[in-house]
Design a protein around this motif. Sequence first.
Motif, PDB file in Angstrom:
ATOM      1  N   MET A   1       0.822  -1.193   0.000  1.00  0.00           N
ATOM      2  CA  MET A   1       0.000   0.000   0.000  1.00  0.00           C
ATOM      3  C   MET A   1       0.867   1.258   0.000  1.00  0.00           C
ATOM      4  SD  MET A   1      -2.995   1.084  -0.084  1.00  0.00           S
ATOM      5  CE  MET A   1      -4.110   2.320   0.349  1.00  0.00           C
ATOM      6  N   LYS A   2       1.959   1.187   0.803  1.00  0.00           N
ATOM      7  CA  LYS A   2       2.861   2.329   0.896  1.00  0.00           C
ATOM      8  C   LYS A   2       3.502   2.611  -0.466  1.00  0.00           C
ATOM      9  CE  LYS A   2       6.639   4.061   3.699  1.00  0.00           C
ATOM     10  NZ  LYS A   2       7.588   3.770   4.759  1.00  0.00           N
ATOM     11  N   ASN A   3       3.913   1.573  -1.177  1.00  0.00           N
ATOM     12  CA  ASN A   3       4.513   1.738  -2.508  1.00  0.00           C
ATOM     13  C   ASN A   3       3.500   2.303  -3.501  1.00  0.00           C
ATOM     14  OD1 ASN A   3       7.033   0.869  -1.740  1.00  0.00           O
ATOM     15  ND2 ASN A   3       6.623  -1.280  -2.261  1.00  0.00           N
ATOM     16  N   PHE A   4       2.250   1.871  -3.385  1.00  0.00           N
ATOM     17  CA  PHE A   4       1.181   2.350  -4.268  1.00  0.00           C
ATOM     18  C   PHE A   4       1.009   3.867  -4.106  1.00  0.00           C
ATOM     19  CE2 PHE A   4      -3.306   3.471  -4.801  1.00  0.00           C
ATOM     20  CZ  PHE A   4      -3.521   3.054  -6.114  1.00  0.00           C
ATOM     21  N   ILE A   5       0.931   4.321  -2.870  1.00  0.00           N
ATOM     22  CA  ILE A   5       0.777   5.755  -2.586  1.00  0.00           C
ATOM     23  C   ILE A   5       2.004   6.523  -3.056  1.00  0.00           C
ATOM     24  CG2 ILE A   5       0.576   7.462  -0.737  1.00  0.00           C
ATOM     25  CD1 ILE A   5      -1.119   5.383   0.787  1.00  0.00           C
ATOM     26  N   LYS A   6       3.202   5.984  -2.767  1.00  0.00           N
ATOM     27  CA  LYS A   6       4.447   6.644  -3.163  1.00  0.00           C
ATOM     28  C   LYS A   6       4.539   6.777  -4.681  1.00  0.00           C
ATOM     29  CE  LYS A   6       9.392   6.507  -2.353  1.00  0.00           C
ATOM     30  NZ  LYS A   6      10.508   5.774  -1.757  1.00  0.00           N
ATOM     31  N   ARG A   7       4.184   5.693  -5.410  1.00  0.00           N
ATOM     32  CA  ARG A   7       4.246   5.721  -6.870  1.00  0.00           C
ATOM     33  C   ARG A   7       3.291   6.778  -7.441  1.00  0.00           C
ATOM     34  NH1 ARG A   7       3.033   0.400  -8.283  1.00  0.00           N
ATOM     35  NH2 ARG A   7       0.867   1.010  -8.514  1.00  0.00           N
ATOM     36  N   HIS A   8       2.065   6.837  -6.911  1.00  0.00           N
ATOM     37  CA  HIS A   8       1.095   7.815  -7.411  1.00  0.00           C
ATOM     38  C   HIS A   8       1.478   9.245  -7.017  1.00  0.00           C
ATOM     39  CE1 HIS A   8      -1.278   4.294  -8.368  1.00  0.00           C
ATOM     40  NE2 HIS A   8      -1.964   5.086  -9.187  1.00  0.00           N
ATOM     41  N   TRP A   9       2.047   9.407  -5.855  1.00  0.00           N
ATOM     42  CA  TRP A   9       2.508  10.731  -5.436  1.00  0.00           C
ATOM     43  C   TRP A   9       3.622  11.218  -6.367  1.00  0.00           C
ATOM     44  CZ3 TRP A   9       0.718  14.636  -2.959  1.00  0.00           C
ATOM     45  CH2 TRP A   9       1.572  15.667  -2.586  1.00  0.00           C
ATOM     46  N   THR A  10       4.519  10.325  -6.740  1.00  0.00           N
ATOM     47  CA  THR A  10       5.610  10.654  -7.656  1.00  0.00           C
ATOM     48  C   THR A  10       5.058  11.071  -9.017  1.00  0.00           C
ATOM     49  OG1 THR A  10       7.055   9.079  -6.533  1.00  0.00           O
ATOM     50  CG2 THR A  10       7.735   9.785  -8.718  1.00  0.00           C
ATOM     51  N   VAL A  11       4.062  10.365  -9.508  1.00  0.00           N
ATOM     52  CA  VAL A  11       3.435  10.714 -10.804  1.00  0.00           C
ATOM     53  C   VAL A  11       2.819  12.109 -10.727  1.00  0.00           C
ATOM     54  CG1 VAL A  11       1.528  10.157 -12.370  1.00  0.00           C
ATOM     55  CG2 VAL A  11       3.041   8.352 -11.552  1.00  0.00           C
ATOM     56  N   LEU A  12       2.170  12.416  -9.618  1.00  0.00           N
ATOM     57  CA  LEU A  12       1.508  13.723  -9.478  1.00  0.00           C
ATOM     58  C   LEU A  12       2.502  14.874  -9.334  1.00  0.00           C
ATOM     59  CD1 LEU A  12      -1.439  12.833  -7.076  1.00  0.00           C
ATOM     60  CD2 LEU A  12      -1.601  13.446  -9.493  1.00  0.00           C
ATOM     61  N   THR A  13       3.652  14.619  -8.760  1.00  0.00           N
ATOM     62  CA  THR A  13       4.590  15.710  -8.474  1.00  0.00           C
ATOM     63  C   THR A  13       5.738  15.822  -9.472  1.00  0.00           C
ATOM     64  OG1 THR A  13       5.808  14.275  -6.941  1.00  0.00           O
ATOM     65  CG2 THR A  13       4.086  15.690  -6.006  1.00  0.00           C
ATOM     66  N   THR A  14       5.875  14.883 -10.381  1.00  0.00           N
ATOM     67  CA  THR A  14       6.958  14.910 -11.374  1.00  0.00           C
ATOM     68  C   THR A  14       6.484  15.631 -12.638  1.00  0.00           C
ATOM     69  OG1 THR A  14       7.739  12.793 -10.540  1.00  0.00           O
ATOM     70  CG2 THR A  14       8.560  13.473 -12.694  1.00  0.00           C
ATOM     71  N   PRO A  15       7.324  16.489 -13.207  1.00  0.00           N
ATOM     72  CA  PRO A  15       6.935  17.157 -14.456  1.00  0.00           C
ATOM     73  C   PRO A  15       6.632  16.130 -15.543  1.00  0.00           C
ATOM     74  CG  PRO A  15       8.941  18.125 -13.562  1.00  0.00           C
ATOM     75  CD  PRO A  15       8.629  16.909 -12.739  1.00  0.00           C
TER      76      PRO A  15
END
Length: 196
Positions: A1-15
């Motif tokens: 679950m932690k990896n899922f949130i981290k991966r989606h957070w990275t997508v949202l914050t990366t140009p």
Amino acid sequence: MKNFIKRHWTVLTTPSVHYSLAFLTVGGFIAGVIFWGGFNTALEATNTEQFCIGCHEMNDNVYQELKTTIHYTNRSGVRATCPDCHVPHEWTDKIARKMQASKEVWGKLFGTISTRDKFLEKRLELAQHEWARLSANNSLECRNCHSAESMDTTRQSPRASEAHQKFLFTGEKTCIDCHKGIAHHLPDMSGVPEWQ
């Protein structure tokens, strides 16, 4: 679950790698225009008499009463509809009223006034809420059509002229303080102290 949130957070914050800033800006603008258009369309659709009387509770009760008043049929042919008296015309006031009215949807869902008997039982409470709202906003909806500046008191009855000059023009009272029951039948007022 932690990896899922981290991966989606990275997508949202990366140009964006695949889309240019111009594409994203224009796309965001177009999406905003579409959203705003849809929002305004829905707002106006819920601001019509047809929408208001779409529920049998309104059509069978208060709308039938309105049809017997001067606000519905009169010598000038000017007719007030539900939103004219129950929804302010200015956008910010209209949005605030629509948010208040969203609470009324719960009443519809739970059948609070789904029968004539239930409506009559709640009538005084509903009327008092509406009167309090109109008192609080200085009868804003009344003033959408009726203005003290254009009121010709010489063409009114002596009693009405005196009351308007003494109370309305001085700001001591507002329209709803004297004109309860102007568009709908009054509830049983026997337990209302200020009415005696």
